[in-house]
Structures are given as C-alpha cells and as structure tokens.
Enzyme design. Structure first.
Site, PDB file in Angstrom:
ATOM      1  N   TYR A  58      25.717 -60.697 -39.656  1.00  0.00           N
ATOM      2  CA  TYR A  58      25.105 -59.980 -38.527  1.00  0.00           C
ATOM      3  C   TYR A  58      23.583 -60.151 -38.538  1.00  0.00           C
ATOM      4  CZ  TYR A  58      29.617 -57.763 -37.994  1.00  0.00           C
ATOM      5  OH  TYR A  58      30.953 -57.537 -37.788  1.00  0.00           O
ATOM      6  N   SER A  59      23.130 -61.116 -39.300  1.00  0.00           N
ATOM      7  CA  SER A  59      21.719 -61.228 -39.621  1.00  0.00           C
ATOM      8  C   SER A  59      20.825 -61.576 -38.423  1.00  0.00           C
ATOM      9  CB  SER A  59      21.619 -62.287 -40.722  1.00  0.00           C
ATOM     10  OG  SER A  59      20.435 -62.979 -40.680  1.00  0.00           O
ATOM     11  N   ASN A  60      19.720 -60.839 -38.292  1.00  0.00           N
ATOM     12  CA  ASN A  60      18.719 -61.154 -37.271  1.00  0.00           C
ATOM     13  C   ASN A  60      18.088 -62.512 -37.554  1.00  0.00           C
ATOM     14  OD1 ASN A  60      19.060 -58.666 -36.052  1.00  0.00           O
ATOM     15  ND2 ASN A  60      17.435 -57.695 -37.263  1.00  0.00           N
ATOM     16  N   ILE A  62      19.527 -65.196 -38.905  1.00  0.00           N
ATOM     17  CA  ILE A  62      20.427 -66.261 -38.433  1.00  0.00           C
ATOM     18  C   ILE A  62      20.328 -66.395 -36.909  1.00  0.00           C
ATOM     19  CG2 ILE A  62      22.899 -66.846 -38.120  1.00  0.00           C
ATOM     20  CD1 ILE A  62      21.917 -67.516 -40.941  1.00  0.00           C
TER      21      ILE A  62
END
Ligand SMILES: *Cc1c(COP(=O)(O)O)cnc(C)c1O
Length: 285
Positions: A58-60, A62
């Site tokens: 869910y990484s910002n 990425i």
C-alpha cells in the site's frame, strides 16, 4: 502555505500554517516527489532506462515511484513485500497502470532486502536502485529545497513539524531549515525512538546541521496503519473545518499531535508553527 484559523490558536497565542506539499502533483505527491527528484536526475544522467525500488503493497513510495517513472519515460520495477494477492489492490493496480512491473519478496527476505539485489540483477538486468521509502543522500537534497521554501516564507517560522517513516524527510529538513527554527518529527511507527539513530546516520556526512530538533513519539496511535476511531474522527473534523484532507498513516497522526500540543500550551506564545502536509492521500482512495 495555508493559514489555519481556529479559536484554540488565538487562545494559545500562536499562528499555524500548513505547507501544502500534498498539492505538488496529483500522483507523485508530497515528500515522495522531493525525495525522488535528484534520484531520477542521477539515473538519467548515468544513462539508466530502468528504475527499481522496494516497498509495501500500500506504499506511497511505490505509487509515486511508478507515476514518476512514467512521467520521465523510464521503466520501473517494484519489489513488493509479501506474497502476490489478486486482484491487485488500488495502489498496485495504479502502479501497473503506470507501467511498473511487480515482483514479490517474502516477508523474511524483505527484512534484509538488499541481499536480494544480485538475484534481481540476474532477473531484470541493470537498473538504478532507490531504497525502501526512497530515503538516501540524494533524497535529502530534494527535501532541502522544501526546507529553503520554508526558510523564505514571509513570516519567521519558529517550529516545523513533520511526520516520519524512515526519517529521510526529517533529515532533509534538519539539513536545510534555519537554525533558529525548531524541528519536530512525529514517527508513525510505535517505538519510533530508533529513528534518532537512523536520522543521525542520514546526517553523518552533513555539516552545519540544525541541532535544534527532536522526535515526539506520543502520537503513533498503536503503530503503522492502525485504524483508531479517535484519529479518524479528528481527520474528518479537520477536513470539515479547514478543507484539508489528511490520511491516517502519517499526516493525520502528526496533525493530531500538533493540535494536541497547541492545546496543551507546548509551543511558545507568539510563535509561528508550520506543519508539513507530506501528501500520501492515495491511501484514502
Ligand atoms: C513516506 C511518507 C512519510 C515518511 O517520510 P520519510 O522520509 O520516510 O520519513 C511521511 N508522510 C507521507 C504522507 C509519506 O507518504
């Protein structure tokens, strides 16, 4: 810089501004853009056509990395923590829509993700690597431009507050913000004291840094990405009152902390406080 108006600010004799880095770009928002800028330029300068990085599902980072790669015409590879889950969540399906190729690393191997690099080179060929969260020395240079923008604000700023994940953003601010301004970081993780070492490590090759900084570890709300009703209610109320959207992982906690500290009279009277809105709103979608 957006000024916040609220009776609690007058009662406590402070002025409060939000630095809206969430508005930088719709997909490469906030501090991720700052941290990527000089990494992208370096990759181009060195002739790479592929960029690779690491992150959670869910990484910002990425999300921003995939979008920035597309904008700059470079191929991106995202090494994602854990197993593949189909259908892809919104963050990862957005990333693939930007042309990012995904590969997965189990949680145990991910802890020591740098050990996986030789194998990734065999699989994908040569690439420019940005670390987990995008924090490296070049990231600090990009964040320093944000620091300069705050320094040139037409009010004298007494405090700058920012959310911390890896601490790269805070290190970049410490590296660039005027020494007469106090900097306070709000770790999103529980046990955020470990960030003192990580931040000092980021700063180890810097000179003339601002030593007037600290971490406030009281506003982690149970840890990374925990959904706490009190926090969600605060964020909703903040949006209603000030028309600024926050998210629960970083900026919501930091803002909750800043407002709580204002109410408690933590900040000197007659001071000017700036909170960094570091973006990350993709998680709300
Ligand atoms: C990644 C992120 C942070 C944390 O930045 P670090 O440089 O890793 O400390 C803070 N806020 C938002 C919105 C982020 O996406």
């Amino acid at each position: 810089m957006q000024e916040i108006k609220d009776p609690i600010l007058e009662q406590n004799g402070v002025r409060f501004f939000v630095k809206r880095d969430d508005l930088t770009h719709p997909e490469v928002s906030g501090n991720k853009w700052r941290k990527l800028k000089y990494n992208l330029l370096k990759a181009k300068e060195e002739g790479y056509s592929t960029l690779l990085t690491f992150g959670g599902a869910y990484s910002n980072h990425i999300h921003a990395f995939a979008a920035a790669g597309k904008l700059y015409g470079m191929k991106t590879i995202g090494v994602i923590r854990g197993e593949e889950h189909l259908p892809l969540n919104k963050t990862l399906s957005f990333a693939t829509s930007q042309g990012m190729e995904l590969t997965y690393l189990d949680r145990t191997s991910f802890r020591d993700y740098k050990a996986a690099i030789p194998k990734l080179r065999e699989q994908f060929g040569d690439f420019y690597m940005a670390p987990m969260g995008g924090s490296n020395q070049l990231a600090l240079e990009g964040v320093a431009e944000l620091g300069e923008e705050i320094n040139s604000f037409d009010q004298k700023v007494d405090y700058v507050c920012a959310a911390c994940g890896t601490g790269g953003t805070l290190a970049g601010l410490i590296n660039s913000i005027d020494t007469t301004t106090e900097i306070i970081g709000f770790p999103a993780l529980k046990g955020g004291e470990f960030l003192y070492d990580d931040i000092n490590e980021f700063l180890s090759s810097s000179e003339n840094i601002n030593t007037n900084w600290s971490l406030n570890t009281s506003y982690h709300f149970g840890g990374y990405a925990k959904k706490k009703p009190e926090l969600l209610a605060f964020m909703e109320n903040f949006k209603e009152k000030h028309n600024i959207e926050l998210e629960r992982i970083y900026t919501g906690k930091m803002m909750y902390g800043v407002i709580d500290l204002i109410k408690k009279g933590f900040f000197k009277r007659d001071s000017v406080i700036v909170a960094l809105h570091s973006g990350g709103l993709q998680i709300n979608r």
